[in-house]
Scaffold this motif. Structure first.
Motif, mmCIF file in Angstrom:
data_model
loop_
_atom_site.group_PDB
_atom_site.id
_atom_site.type_symbol
_atom_site.label_atom_id
_atom_site.label_comp_id
_atom_site.label_asym_id
_atom_site.label_seq_id
_atom_site.Cartn_x
_atom_site.Cartn_y
_atom_site.Cartn_z
ATOM 1 N N PRO A 29 0.809 -1.250 -0.047
ATOM 2 C CA PRO A 29 -0.119 0.171 -0.156
ATOM 3 C C PRO A 29 1.334 1.696 0.416
ATOM 4 O O PRO A 29 1.636 1.212 0.740
ATOM 5 N N SER A 30 0.060 2.615 -1.011
ATOM 6 C CA SER A 30 1.174 3.129 -0.430
ATOM 7 C C SER A 30 0.746 4.111 0.548
ATOM 8 O O SER A 30 -0.339 4.876 0.771
ATOM 9 N N ALA A 31 1.773 5.527 0.697
ATOM 10 C CA ALA A 31 1.598 6.215 2.310
ATOM 11 C C ALA A 31 0.919 7.217 1.185
ATOM 12 O O ALA A 31 -0.130 8.100 2.007
ATOM 13 N N ASN A 32 0.607 7.851 0.087
ATOM 14 C CA ASN A 32 -0.532 8.679 -0.301
ATOM 15 C C ASN A 32 -1.342 8.466 -0.446
ATOM 16 O O ASN A 32 -2.135 6.851 -0.976
ATOM 17 N N PRO A 33 -2.511 9.173 -0.775
ATOM 18 C CA PRO A 33 -4.247 9.301 -0.415
ATOM 19 C C PRO A 33 -4.663 7.698 -1.676
ATOM 20 O O PRO A 33 -4.571 8.409 -3.016
ATOM 21 N N TRP A 34 -5.629 6.945 -1.636
ATOM 22 C CA TRP A 34 -5.880 6.030 -2.337
ATOM 23 C C TRP A 34 -7.647 6.092 -2.612
ATOM 24 O O TRP A 34 -8.217 5.434 -1.769
ATOM 25 N N ASN A 35 -8.656 6.165 -2.883
ATOM 26 C CA ASN A 35 -9.397 6.285 -3.685
ATOM 27 C C ASN A 35 -10.070 6.439 -4.836
ATOM 28 O O ASN A 35 -10.903 7.157 -4.469
ATOM 29 N N PRO A 36 -9.884 4.688 -5.478
ATOM 30 C CA PRO A 36 -9.777 4.894 -6.816
ATOM 31 C C PRO A 36 -11.373 4.605 -7.430
ATOM 32 O O PRO A 36 -12.219 4.262 -8.139
ATOM 33 N N GLU A 77 10.922 8.096 -8.489
ATOM 34 C CA GLU A 77 9.269 9.000 -9.114
ATOM 35 C C GLU A 77 8.487 8.059 -9.095
ATOM 36 O O GLU A 77 6.614 8.413 -8.548
ATOM 37 N N PHE A 78 8.187 6.643 -8.498
ATOM 38 C CA PHE A 78 7.057 6.393 -8.976
ATOM 39 C C PHE A 78 7.112 4.937 -7.685
ATOM 40 O O PHE A 78 6.020 4.077 -7.341
ATOM 41 N N ASN A 79 7.246 5.687 -6.508
ATOM 42 C CA ASN A 79 7.734 5.253 -4.927
ATOM 43 C C ASN A 79 8.289 3.553 -4.927
ATOM 44 O O ASN A 79 7.220 2.547 -4.215
ATOM 45 N N GLY A 80 9.256 3.143 -5.638
ATOM 46 C CA GLY A 80 9.714 1.986 -5.959
ATOM 47 C C GLY A 80 8.822 1.038 -6.137
ATOM 48 O O GLY A 80 9.757 -0.152 -6.137
ATOM 49 N N ASP A 81 8.463 0.952 -7.080
ATOM 50 C CA ASP A 81 7.271 -0.533 -7.763
ATOM 51 C C ASP A 81 6.551 0.374 -9.255
ATOM 52 O O ASP A 81 6.763 1.135 -9.944
ATOM 53 N N VAL A 82 6.342 -0.434 -10.092
ATOM 54 C CA VAL A 82 5.785 -0.575 -10.970
ATOM 55 C C VAL A 82 4.747 0.735 -11.387
ATOM 56 O O VAL A 82 3.852 0.065 -10.416
ATOM 57 N N ALA A 83 3.855 1.002 -11.529
ATOM 58 C CA ALA A 83 3.648 2.709 -11.859
ATOM 59 C C ALA A 83 1.753 1.630 -12.009
ATOM 60 O O ALA A 83 1.008 2.672 -11.619
ATOM 61 N N GLY A 99 -2.186 -3.366 -8.999
ATOM 62 C CA GLY A 99 -3.513 -4.501 -7.814
ATOM 63 C C GLY A 99 -4.361 -2.853 -7.637
ATOM 64 O O GLY A 99 -4.985 -2.613 -8.786
ATOM 65 N N TYR A 100 -4.484 -4.097 -6.618
ATOM 66 C CA TYR A 100 -5.814 -3.063 -6.363
ATOM 67 C C TYR A 100 -5.173 -1.924 -5.337
ATOM 68 O O TYR A 100 -6.280 -1.297 -4.458
ATOM 69 N N GLU A 101 -4.005 -1.779 -5.044
ATOM 70 C CA GLU A 101 -3.192 -0.021 -4.397
ATOM 71 C C GLU A 101 -2.983 0.720 -5.582
ATOM 72 O O GLU A 101 -2.968 0.968 -6.468
ATOM 73 N N ARG A 102 -2.704 1.916 -4.587
ATOM 74 C CA ARG A 102 -2.630 2.905 -5.775
ATOM 75 C C ARG A 102 -1.293 3.025 -6.450
ATOM 76 O O ARG A 102 -0.477 2.279 -6.272
ATOM 77 N N GLY A 103 -1.472 3.394 -7.704
ATOM 78 C CA GLY A 103 -0.236 3.807 -8.441
ATOM 79 C C GLY A 103 0.125 4.702 -8.464
ATOM 80 O O GLY A 103 -0.517 5.519 -8.259
ATOM 81 N N GLU A 104 1.097 4.805 -9.465
ATOM 82 C CA GLU A 104 1.401 6.597 -10.118
ATOM 83 C C GLU A 104 1.183 6.984 -11.165
ATOM 84 O O GLU A 104 2.322 7.421 -11.737
ATOM 85 N N GLY A 115 -7.325 13.661 -7.878
ATOM 86 C CA GLY A 115 -6.300 13.930 -8.058
ATOM 87 C C GLY A 115 -6.292 11.981 -8.910
ATOM 88 O O GLY A 115 -6.473 11.622 -9.049
ATOM 89 N N ARG A 116 -5.507 12.706 -10.205
ATOM 90 C CA ARG A 116 -5.703 12.107 -11.565
ATOM 91 C C ARG A 116 -5.240 10.584 -10.972
ATOM 92 O O ARG A 116 -6.019 9.650 -10.641
ATOM 93 N N ASN A 117 -4.208 10.543 -9.420
ATOM 94 C CA ASN A 117 -3.839 9.110 -8.884
ATOM 95 C C ASN A 117 -4.360 8.497 -8.319
ATOM 96 O O ASN A 117 -4.290 7.495 -7.549
ATOM 97 N N THR A 118 -4.749 9.325 -7.152
ATOM 98 C CA THR A 118 -6.289 9.969 -5.714
ATOM 99 C C THR A 118 -6.821 8.700 -6.570
ATOM 100 O O THR A 118 -7.594 7.857 -5.348
ATOM 101 N N GLY A 119 -7.997 8.801 -7.582
ATOM 102 C CA GLY A 119 -8.674 8.502 -7.610
ATOM 103 C C GLY A 119 -9.810 7.365 -8.873
ATOM 104 O O GLY A 119 -10.514 7.557 -9.346
ATOM 105 N N PHE A 120 -8.526 7.331 -9.663
ATOM 106 C CA PHE A 120 -8.379 6.451 -10.876
ATOM 107 C C PHE A 120 -7.186 5.354 -10.385
ATOM 108 O O PHE A 120 -6.096 5.474 -10.123
ATOM 109 N N TYR A 121 -8.012 4.057 -11.381
ATOM 110 C CA TYR A 121 -6.671 3.364 -11.974
ATOM 111 C C TYR A 121 -6.008 3.116 -13.110
ATOM 112 O O TYR A 121 -6.680 3.999 -13.231
ATOM 113 N N SER A 122 -5.440 2.806 -13.295
ATOM 114 C CA SER A 122 -4.316 3.303 -14.572
ATOM 115 C C SER A 122 -4.408 1.421 -14.816
ATOM 116 O O SER A 122 -3.196 0.818 -14.560
#
Length: 719
Positions: A29-36, A77-83, A99-104, A115-122
């Protein structure tokens, strides 16, 4: 729908050994906000690497995901994982990224206040910039989006956006752009419409951006890469704007035709770049290859144009024909007509279509006639072309030719058309025979199909097979069996009503048959009458007709020496009436009313489709309606069978695909598209050919009853 998402371990073995354990582990899980909750962003892989980039095998896909991972963990740039949250490949597989955790992957910024990353899957398509999506990839995208909306631990919303949305720094998602939006084929909330054509899509985007808000009256066309009327009509409006027509309209009429004719420039002579773009786009929309730089007229464009001329039966090499036919070709480009054989089409019909174009459009130049399609399908437009050719051969003034079966045409058929036929007039008669094939040969009450031989079309010889087919057609159509090209036979070949003056023993009406009326019908030669079992409106309604059978009326009809056949129709002129549930309800009601009137078991009840239903409407509504009728009658013990009232096409399809026992053909509606280009259904029992006032205030439909077909009701059962 359930989806299979392959875990990270499936691609982790392809990463650097030092990172393999991390790559195979569940995403952190990311430390950044995440609610897609808003939706998904669509991505692609970008420019192809030197010397590679094609995903031939599944191993190629796994290796590329590993490359993405290694690139993304190389810095912070992507918090150490695939974006990306997920990858979708052209083989139809889904692979887990974050997966179901925040991407960047969606870039900084906001969509509205989210936020584009906060509220959306990629979701990343494993496609390079030069790739186009295939069906497995698109279907998998659609399934994954549905999963994320309905089944994911963190469900998302309805938005579908491209990475380039409000982000001019990227061209991502490349050729996925046409799908990266709500309502596209990857949106599970919209109908699946299949794979789009990239070049059609580019033409759609260009025509909208060029003429929307500029050309008065312009109608925006969908940007989905799918050819359709909306696209070619937008091209038509662009053409009109370039030719100085204002306001523009969604119709290629005489004004547009004459403007093209006045400009008198084929594309290889054209200096207007926008016209070149329109011609290239129209070629792509019609399924021909053209210049990928649609602003240039290239050898590919020229070759396809010459091919189109040939497919229409015209000679591009003939300079006079080439120039004369150019406005007709432009009109054909701006329509949905096809000039190549379509699946299931008949090459012999295509030969007839091309001959119509060469003789009556290119040579004679009938003013009202356009190029007929050359797709091998007998259709309304082909019927119109055949009628215009016939009118010319009968000697009608070329400026009076209109394709209608009017008094002048009928007079010509009674005279010249009923004599010895040679040349082009003979060819048209035999073409009409071929279009109405197969007919059916009767042995007792058994009919077997008989096809018209293609070899008989182009000969002046009165072959036995030709005469035999005509005689069988006449017998099947319940007209005099002469074996010749008499007026009644011509009429039966050309229009669904046939010869409306011919005698008939059947009729139907909305008027109660009293003893006096029954006697009048019998004296006029009628022996069977159609009457309605019920009416959907109460007597207090202003539109109430009082058309339903009255108590005791069935016996009154029989006492007059007549038989009758039951009809049932509730709002049969409205598409919304035709659903499975309404068919079930109306089938139930028809059964109840038939029992109430003591109608014997085995009787066929005709359910009405009293409008020109297109094939798509038959699929979506009419078939389900009759399936509902069938289910209701079956549940009640199949005491009664069901039949169809409608156009030839409706009757044939419901008989073949749902099992209607008999057909009452609405032949007097000869302008229905479902009656143009379709032979009589094999199971026809009645052909409704004329409406008239039998007595003052008493309207009657004149119905030809086919000998040996539905006998109707001749007795009633004991109450």
């Amino acid at each position: 729908m359930p989806v299979t998402i392959h875990k990270r371990v499936t691609w982790s073995e392809y990463v650097d050994p030092m990172h393999r354990v991390h790559a195979a582990s569940d995403p952190v899980p990311s430390a950044n906000p995440w609610n897609p909750t808003v939706g998904v962003f669509i991505h692609h892989r970008g420019p192809a690497p030197l010397g590679g980039g094609d995903y031939v095998t599944e191993e190629d896909c796994l290796e590329d995901i590993a490359n993405v991972y290694m690139d993304h963990v190389s810095d912070d740039e992507f918090n150490g994982d695939v974006a990306y949250n997920f990858f979708v490949c052209q083989h139809g597989n889904i692979y887990e990224g974050r997966g179901y955790e925040r991407g960047e992957a969606n870039s900084p910024g906001y969509v509205g206040e989210v936020g584009r990353n906060t509220g959306f899957y990629s979701i990343c398509a494993l496609m390079q910039t030069n790739h186009t999506a295939n069906e497995p990839l698109l279907r998998t995208f659609r399934a994954l989006i549905q999963h994320l909306r309905t089944e994911a631990p963190r469900p998302t919303g309805l938005r579908i956006l491209p990475h380039s949305f409000e982000n001019p720094a990227t061209v991502c998602p490349g050729n996925m752009l046409m799908y990266a939006k709500e309502g596209s084929t990857i949106d599970p909330a919209a109908p699946w419409i299949g794979v789009g054509d990239l070049h059609v899509y580019k033409a759609q985007r260009w025509v909208n951006s060029t003429y929307a808000g500029v050309a008065p009256g312009y109608v925006w066309c969908p940007e989905n890469g799918r050819t359709g009327w909306s696209t070619v009509l937008s091209f038509t409006q662009g053409l009109q704007h370039e030719l100085g027509i204002s306001p523009t309209v969604q119709n290629f009429g005489p004004g547009t035709f004459n403007a093209v004719k006045a400009r008198n420039k084929l594309p290889n002579q054209e200096t207007n770049g926008n016209l070149i773009r329109l011609y290239n786009g129209a070629l792509f929309a019609k399924g021909y290859w053209a210049s990928v730089d649609q602003g240039q007229w290239t050898g590919d464009s020229q070759e396809s144009l010459e091919t189109l001329y040939g497919h229409a039966g015209l000679s591009y090499a003939d300079a006079t024909m080439r120039q004369k036919m150019w406005p007709h070709i432009v009109k054909a480009l701006m329509r949905m007509d096809q000039f190549r054989l379509v699946p299931g089409a008949d090459p012999e019909i295509q030969k007839i279509q091309r001959r119509l174009n060469v003789r009556y459009v290119a040579s004679v130049g009938i003013p009202a006639m356009s190029l007929v399609p050359c797709d091998g399908i007998y259709s309304r437009d082909v019927q119109q072309g055949l009628m215009m050719g016939l009118q010319y051969e009968l000697g009608l003034d070329v400026n009076a030719i209109n394709g209608n079966f009017g008094p002048g045409t009928q007079a010509g058929l009674r005279g010249r058309g009923s004599g010895t036929l040679t040349g082009d007039l003979r060819y048209i008669f035999r073409s009409a025979c071929y279009f109405n094939s197969p007919t059916y040969v009767r042995e007792g009450n058994i009919y077997t199909p008989l096809s018209y031989l293609a070899s008989d079309i182009g000969t002046d010889v009165g072959t036995g097979t030709h005469i035999g087919w005509v005689r069988a057609f006449q017998d099947f159509s319940q007209i005099p069996i002469t074996g010749t090209n008499d007026y009644t036979t011509w009429a039966q070949l050309l229009v669904s009503s046939g010869d409306t003056t011919r005698p008939a023993t059947g009729c139907d009406c909305i008027t109660e048959i009293t003893a006096t009326r029954g006697a009048q019908l019998y004296a006029a030669g009628y022996r069977i009458v159609g009457r309605y079992l019920d009416e959907h409106l109460p007597p207090t309604d202003p539109y109430y007709l009082g058309k339903a059978l009255k108590p005791g009326e069935p016996q009154t009809i029989l006492n007059a020496g007549l038989r009758f056949f039951p009809l049932f129709q509730y709002n049969g002129r409205q598409l919304a009436n035709f659903t499975f549930d309404k068919g079930y309800d109306q089938g139930t009601k028809a059964h109840q009313k038939a029992v109430e009137h003591r109608i014997p078991p085995g009787t066929c009840i005709y359910f009405g489709v009293d409008y020109d239903a297109m094939d798509a409407e038959i699929d979506s509504n009419v078939k389900p309606y009759f399936q509902g009728v069938k289910a209701a009658l079956a549940e009640l013990g199949n005491r009664y069978t069901f039949g169809t009232y409608g156009s030839r096409n409706v009757c044939s399809r419901i008989a073949e695909e749902v099992g209607a026992r008999w057909s009452l053909v609405s032949g007097m509606s000869w302008g229905f598209s479902g009656n143009l280009g379709f032979p009589m259904p094999e199971n026809w029992a009645f052909n409704q050919i004329r409406e008239f006032e039998f007595q003052p205030g008493w309207g009657l439909d004149h119905d030809v009853w086919r000998q040996g077909a539905d006998p109707g009701v001749s007795t009633l059962v004991t109450a």
